[in-house]
Scaffold this motif. Structure first.
Motif, PDB file in Angstrom:
ATOM      1  N   ALA A   6      52.407  72.187 -69.644  1.00 53.66           N
ATOM      2  CA  ALA A   6      51.224  71.321 -69.611  1.00 53.66           C
ATOM      3  C   ALA A   6      50.167  71.906 -68.693  1.00 53.66           C
ATOM      4  CB  ALA A   6      51.619  69.918 -69.168  1.00 53.66           C
ATOM      5  N   ASP A   7      50.586  72.536 -67.592  1.00 51.50           N
ATOM      6  CA  ASP A   7      49.626  73.163 -66.668  1.00 51.50           C
ATOM      7  C   ASP A   7      48.919  74.337 -67.346  1.00 51.50           C
ATOM      8  OD1 ASP A   7      50.178  71.375 -64.657  1.00 51.50           O
ATOM      9  OD2 ASP A   7      51.503  72.743 -63.549  1.00 51.50           O
ATOM     10  N   ASP A   8      49.664  75.121 -68.137  1.00 51.34           N
ATOM     11  CA  ASP A   8      49.051  76.234 -68.873  1.00 51.34           C
ATOM     12  C   ASP A   8      47.961  75.715 -69.806  1.00 51.34           C
ATOM     13  OD1 ASP A   8      50.732  78.231 -67.812  1.00 51.34           O
ATOM     14  OD2 ASP A   8      52.223  77.933 -69.392  1.00 51.34           O
ATOM     15  N   ARG A   9      48.284  74.678 -70.553  1.00 48.69           N
ATOM     16  CA  ARG A   9      47.323  74.148 -71.530  1.00 48.69           C
ATOM     17  C   ARG A   9      46.103  73.562 -70.841  1.00 48.69           C
ATOM     18  NH1 ARG A   9      52.324  72.815 -73.802  1.00 48.69           N
ATOM     19  NH2 ARG A   9      52.270  70.677 -73.017  1.00 48.69           N
ATOM     20  N   ALA A  10      46.318  72.904 -69.704  1.00 52.24           N
ATOM     21  CA  ALA A  10      45.189  72.350 -68.956  1.00 52.24           C
ATOM     22  C   ALA A  10      44.309  73.461 -68.399  1.00 52.24           C
ATOM     23  CB  ALA A  10      45.694  71.455 -67.824  1.00 52.24           C
ATOM     24  N   ARG A  11      44.930  74.538 -67.940  1.00 56.71           N
ATOM     25  CA  ARG A  11      44.146  75.651 -67.410  1.00 56.71           C
ATOM     26  C   ARG A  11      43.332  76.310 -68.508  1.00 56.71           C
ATOM     27  NH1 ARG A  11      46.201  81.110 -64.141  1.00 56.71           N
ATOM     28  NH2 ARG A  11      44.111  81.955 -63.858  1.00 56.71           N
ATOM     29  N   TYR A  12      43.929  76.468 -69.704  1.00 60.47           N
ATOM     30  CA  TYR A  12      43.189  77.050 -70.805  1.00 60.47           C
ATOM     31  C   TYR A  12      41.959  76.197 -71.130  1.00 60.47           C
ATOM     32  CZ  TYR A  12      41.865  78.554 -75.448  1.00 60.47           C
ATOM     33  OH  TYR A  12      41.127  78.990 -76.521  1.00 60.47           O
ATOM     34  N   GLU A  13      42.117  74.898 -71.188  1.00 55.16           N
ATOM     35  CA  GLU A  13      40.985  74.019 -71.480  1.00 55.16           C
ATOM     36  C   GLU A  13      39.926  74.123 -70.393  1.00 55.16           C
ATOM     37  OE1 GLU A  13      40.400  72.323 -74.231  1.00 55.16           O
ATOM     38  OE2 GLU A  13      42.265  73.138 -75.063  1.00 55.16           O
ATOM     39  N   ARG A  14      40.357  74.249 -69.155  1.00 53.63           N
ATOM     40  CA  ARG A  14      39.425  74.264 -68.025  1.00 53.63           C
ATOM     41  C   ARG A  14      38.728  75.615 -67.865  1.00 53.63           C
ATOM     42  NH1 ARG A  14      42.974  73.189 -64.708  1.00 53.63           N
ATOM     43  NH2 ARG A  14      43.349  75.208 -63.724  1.00 53.63           N
ATOM     44  N   GLU A  15      39.484  76.716 -67.990  1.00 53.20           N
ATOM     45  CA  GLU A  15      38.946  78.041 -67.664  1.00 53.20           C
ATOM     46  C   GLU A  15      38.697  78.911 -68.897  1.00 53.20           C
ATOM     47  OE1 GLU A  15      41.299  79.861 -64.611  1.00 53.20           O
ATOM     48  OE2 GLU A  15      40.632  78.395 -63.130  1.00 53.20           O
ATOM     49  N   GLY A  16      39.249  78.529 -70.039  1.00 52.42           N
ATOM     50  CA  GLY A  16      38.967  79.263 -71.263  1.00 52.42           C
ATOM     51  C   GLY A  16      39.831  80.480 -71.510  1.00 52.42           C
ATOM     52  N   TYR A  17      40.841  80.689 -70.666  1.00 52.55           N
ATOM     53  CA  TYR A  17      41.704  81.853 -70.849  1.00 52.55           C
ATOM     54  C   TYR A  17      43.056  81.607 -70.186  1.00 52.55           C
ATOM     55  CZ  TYR A  17      41.676  83.366 -65.991  1.00 52.55           C
ATOM     56  OH  TYR A  17      41.886  83.430 -64.634  1.00 52.55           O
ATOM     57  N   LEU A  18      44.030  82.428 -70.556  1.00 48.22           N
ATOM     58  CA  LEU A  18      45.318  82.499 -69.869  1.00 48.22           C
ATOM     59  C   LEU A  18      45.731  83.965 -69.792  1.00 48.22           C
ATOM     60  CD1 LEU A  18      47.363  79.631 -71.594  1.00 48.22           C
ATOM     61  CD2 LEU A  18      46.474  79.619 -69.253  1.00 48.22           C
ATOM     62  N   CYS A  19      46.497  84.293 -68.764  1.00 47.59           N
ATOM     63  CA  CYS A  19      47.115  85.616 -68.645  1.00 47.59           C
ATOM     64  C   CYS A  19      48.580  85.379 -68.299  1.00 47.59           C
ATOM     65  CB  CYS A  19      46.423  86.447 -67.569  1.00 47.59           C
ATOM     66  SG  CYS A  19      47.039  88.147 -67.451  1.00 47.59           S
ATOM     67  N   LEU A  20      49.468  85.833 -69.180  1.00 47.17           N
ATOM     68  CA  LEU A  20      50.906  85.580 -69.063  1.00 47.17           C
ATOM     69  C   LEU A  20      51.617  86.912 -68.836  1.00 47.17           C
ATOM     70  CD1 LEU A  20      51.176  83.192 -72.162  1.00 47.17           C
ATOM     71  CD2 LEU A  20      50.737  82.545 -69.770  1.00 47.17           C
ATOM     72  N   ASP A 145      46.977  98.720 -65.253  1.00 45.05           N
ATOM     73  CA  ASP A 145      46.508  98.416 -63.902  1.00 45.05           C
ATOM     74  C   ASP A 145      44.981  98.426 -63.880  1.00 45.05           C
ATOM     75  OD1 ASP A 145      45.654 101.126 -63.715  1.00 45.05           O
ATOM     76  OD2 ASP A 145      47.570 101.735 -62.853  1.00 45.05           O
ATOM     77  N   GLU A 146      44.402  98.182 -62.727  1.00 44.80           N
ATOM     78  CA  GLU A 146      42.946  98.032 -62.646  1.00 44.80           C
ATOM     79  C   GLU A 146      42.204  99.312 -62.989  1.00 44.80           C
ATOM     80  OE1 GLU A 146      41.538  96.193 -59.125  1.00 44.80           O
ATOM     81  OE2 GLU A 146      42.749  94.383 -59.390  1.00 44.80           O
ATOM     82  N   ALA A 147      42.845 100.470 -62.820  1.00 40.63           N
ATOM     83  CA  ALA A 147      42.185 101.740 -63.141  1.00 40.63           C
ATOM     84  C   ALA A 147      42.082 101.985 -64.638  1.00 40.63           C
ATOM     85  CB  ALA A 147      42.933 102.895 -62.486  1.00 40.63           C
ATOM     86  N   MET A 148      42.813 101.188 -65.446  1.00 41.66           N
ATOM     87  CA  MET A 148      42.887 101.438 -66.885  1.00 41.66           C
ATOM     88  C   MET A 148      41.972 100.530 -67.685  1.00 41.66           C
ATOM     89  SD  MET A 148      47.013 101.902 -67.104  1.00 41.66           S
ATOM     90  CE  MET A 148      47.063 102.171 -68.868  1.00 41.66           C
ATOM     91  N   ALA A 149      41.008  99.908 -67.041  1.00 44.76           N
ATOM     92  CA  ALA A 149      40.013  99.083 -67.720  1.00 44.76           C
ATOM     93  C   ALA A 149      40.639  97.880 -68.429  1.00 44.76           C
ATOM     94  CB  ALA A 149      39.197  99.910 -68.708  1.00 44.76           C
ATOM     95  N   PRO A 150      41.325  97.006 -67.673  1.00 48.18           N
ATOM     96  CA  PRO A 150      41.831  95.789 -68.304  1.00 48.18           C
ATOM     97  C   PRO A 150      40.683  94.902 -68.760  1.00 48.18           C
ATOM     98  CG  PRO A 150      41.962  95.600 -65.926  1.00 48.18           C
ATOM     99  CD  PRO A 150      41.562  97.021 -66.219  1.00 48.18           C
ATOM    100  N   MET A 151      40.991  93.972 -69.661  1.00 50.03           N
ATOM    101  CA  MET A 151      39.963  93.032 -70.085  1.00 50.03           C
ATOM    102  C   MET A 151      39.546  92.156 -68.912  1.00 50.03           C
ATOM    103  SD  MET A 151      39.946  90.376 -73.302  1.00 50.03           S
ATOM    104  CE  MET A 151      41.263  89.328 -72.695  1.00 50.03           C
ATOM    105  N   GLY A 152      38.247  91.898 -68.813  1.00 51.52           N
ATOM    106  CA  GLY A 152      37.723  90.969 -67.819  1.00 51.52           C
ATOM    107  C   GLY A 152      37.117  89.757 -68.503  1.00 51.52           C
ATOM    108  N   VAL A 153      37.292  88.588 -67.897  1.00 51.50           N
ATOM    109  CA  VAL A 153      36.717  87.355 -68.432  1.00 51.50           C
ATOM    110  C   VAL A 153      35.988  86.625 -67.318  1.00 51.50           C
ATOM    111  CG1 VAL A 153      38.545  87.114 -70.166  1.00 51.50           C
ATOM    112  CG2 VAL A 153      38.779  85.944 -67.970  1.00 51.50           C
ATOM    113  N   TYR A 154      34.967  85.868 -67.697  1.00 47.29           N
ATOM    114  CA  TYR A 154      34.293  84.977 -66.757  1.00 47.29           C
ATOM    115  C   TYR A 154      34.867  83.581 -66.958  1.00 47.29           C
ATOM    116  CZ  TYR A 154      30.931  88.341 -65.017  1.00 47.29           C
ATOM    117  OH  TYR A 154      30.353  89.423 -64.388  1.00 47.29           O
ATOM    118  N   ALA A 155      35.719  83.178 -66.019  1.00 53.22           N
ATOM    119  CA  ALA A 155      36.409  81.904 -66.129  1.00 53.22           C
ATOM    120  C   ALA A 155      35.400  80.767 -66.260  1.00 53.22           C
ATOM    121  CB  ALA A 155      37.298  81.679 -64.901  1.00 53.22           C
ATOM    122  N   GLY A 156      35.629  79.900 -67.221  1.00 52.58           N
ATOM    123  CA  GLY A 156      34.769  78.739 -67.431  1.00 52.58           C
ATOM    124  C   GLY A 156      33.534  79.002 -68.262  1.00 52.58           C
ATOM    125  N   SER A 157      33.274  80.265 -68.613  1.00 49.99           N
ATOM    126  CA  SER A 157      32.042  80.569 -69.359  1.00 49.99           C
ATOM    127  C   SER A 157      32.080  80.034 -70.786  1.00 49.99           C
ATOM    128  CB  SER A 157      31.770  82.077 -69.366  1.00 49.99           C
ATOM    129  OG  SER A 157      32.836  82.794 -69.937  1.00 49.99           O
TER     130      SER A 157
END
Length: 286
Positions: A6-20, A145-157
């Motif tokens: 339920a916390d995962d689903r609430a976070r997705y609704e709030r921030e627009g993304y999940l990372c598992l 890792d961060e040197a390999m250009a992971p996807m970036g998201v703007y939370a809540g956008s």
């Protein structure tokens, strides 16, 4: 089958993304990686794009540089099984409800030593639907890792404006303008790195992108887009694609659902202008 809390689903609704992190099991990862490796090996004999392999700048037999395997589900039975019946479909159902439609898939590569930047954009103007339910689920097929250009998201956008992805003259660029990007709050930026098998989920309205991959390591990201069945596609971009827009859970809707906020429309992809976001952004923006 519930895969999210339920916390995962609430976070997705709030921030627009999940990372598992490390969500997908080794059995699936080994099967998917073996298929990917066969495509990469076959690319060594190519000097131009094919229907199922898009090459990147600097590609050679000695150093394969791929941009994308488009429509993976249409080109290999393992990819088909994963995209239409695999565990990521459970994630889609968790967030979208009982009736789920598969829209499209792709395997994006950022080859080591030059994999291209993807500028900030939203997905929905590329393939508009009647509502803003569609989401995309990504799987990292190697450690990122961060040197390999992971996807970036703007939370809540995903709760903010929908951008036209056009320049001041109205020409399609496939990206936010510099002025639009400067309005984004850096405090909201999240880089979604993680070990092999990490799964990302992002809403069709969230602003996202990635830097160029300057590391020596390839960063393959397998992506599948799903929509609630009451979100109807507003273009025919997927009509020629095998298995696109098939229902993977539940059944067809009794009614289409339309969100009140209008969605910007893309160019007519039927005119043959579009092959990938890589080519659109590089050709239009340099």
């Amino acid at each position: 089958m519930r895969r999210l809390t339920a916390d995962d689903r609430a976070r997705y609704e709030r921030e627009g993304y999940l990372c598992l992190p490390a969500w997908l099991d080794d059995g699936w990862l080994d099967r998917l990686t073996a298929v990917m490796d066969r495509f990469v090996e076959r690319s060594r004999g190519l000097a131009a794009n094919t229907l199922d392999i898009l090459l990147g700048p600097g590609h050679s037999a000695q150093q394969p540089m791929l941009r994308r395997i488009p429509q993976t589900v249409a080109f290999d039975p393992v990819f088909e099984d994963f995209g239409l019946r695999g565990p990521v479909v459970d994630l889609a159902e968790d967030l979208l409800g009982a009736d789920v439609r598969f829209h499209h898939s792709k395997l994006n590569f950022k080859s080591g030593g030059g994999g291209e930047e993807i500028r900030w954009h939203q997905d929905i103007p590329f393939w508009p639907h009647s509502n803003y339910g569609p989401l995309t689920i990504g799987v990292y097929l190697c450690d990122v890792d961060e040197a390999m250009a992971p996807m970036g998201v703007y939370a809540g956008s995903h709760r903010g404006p929908i951008h036209t992805l056009r320049d001041e003259a109205g020409a399609w660029t496939g990206a936010l303008s510099d002025i639009e990007a400067e309005r984004l709050d850096p405090a909201d930026l999240r880089w979604l790195s993680g070990p092999r098998g990490t799964v990302t989920i992002h809403n069709c309205r969230i602003v996202h992108g990635s830097r160029a991959n300057t590391s020596p390591r390839m960063r393959p990201l397998l992506l599948h887009t799903y929509a609630p069945c009451d979100a109807l596609p507003l273009t025919r971009i997927m009509d020629p694609v095998k298995l696109a827009n098939v229902i993977v859970r539940g059944g067809p809707p009794a009614c289409a659902r339309f969100d009140a906020e209008p969605c910007p429309m893309p160019p007519d992809w039927g005119a043959g202008e579009y092959s990938s976001i890589f080519s659109v952004q590089q050709e239009k923006l340099g």
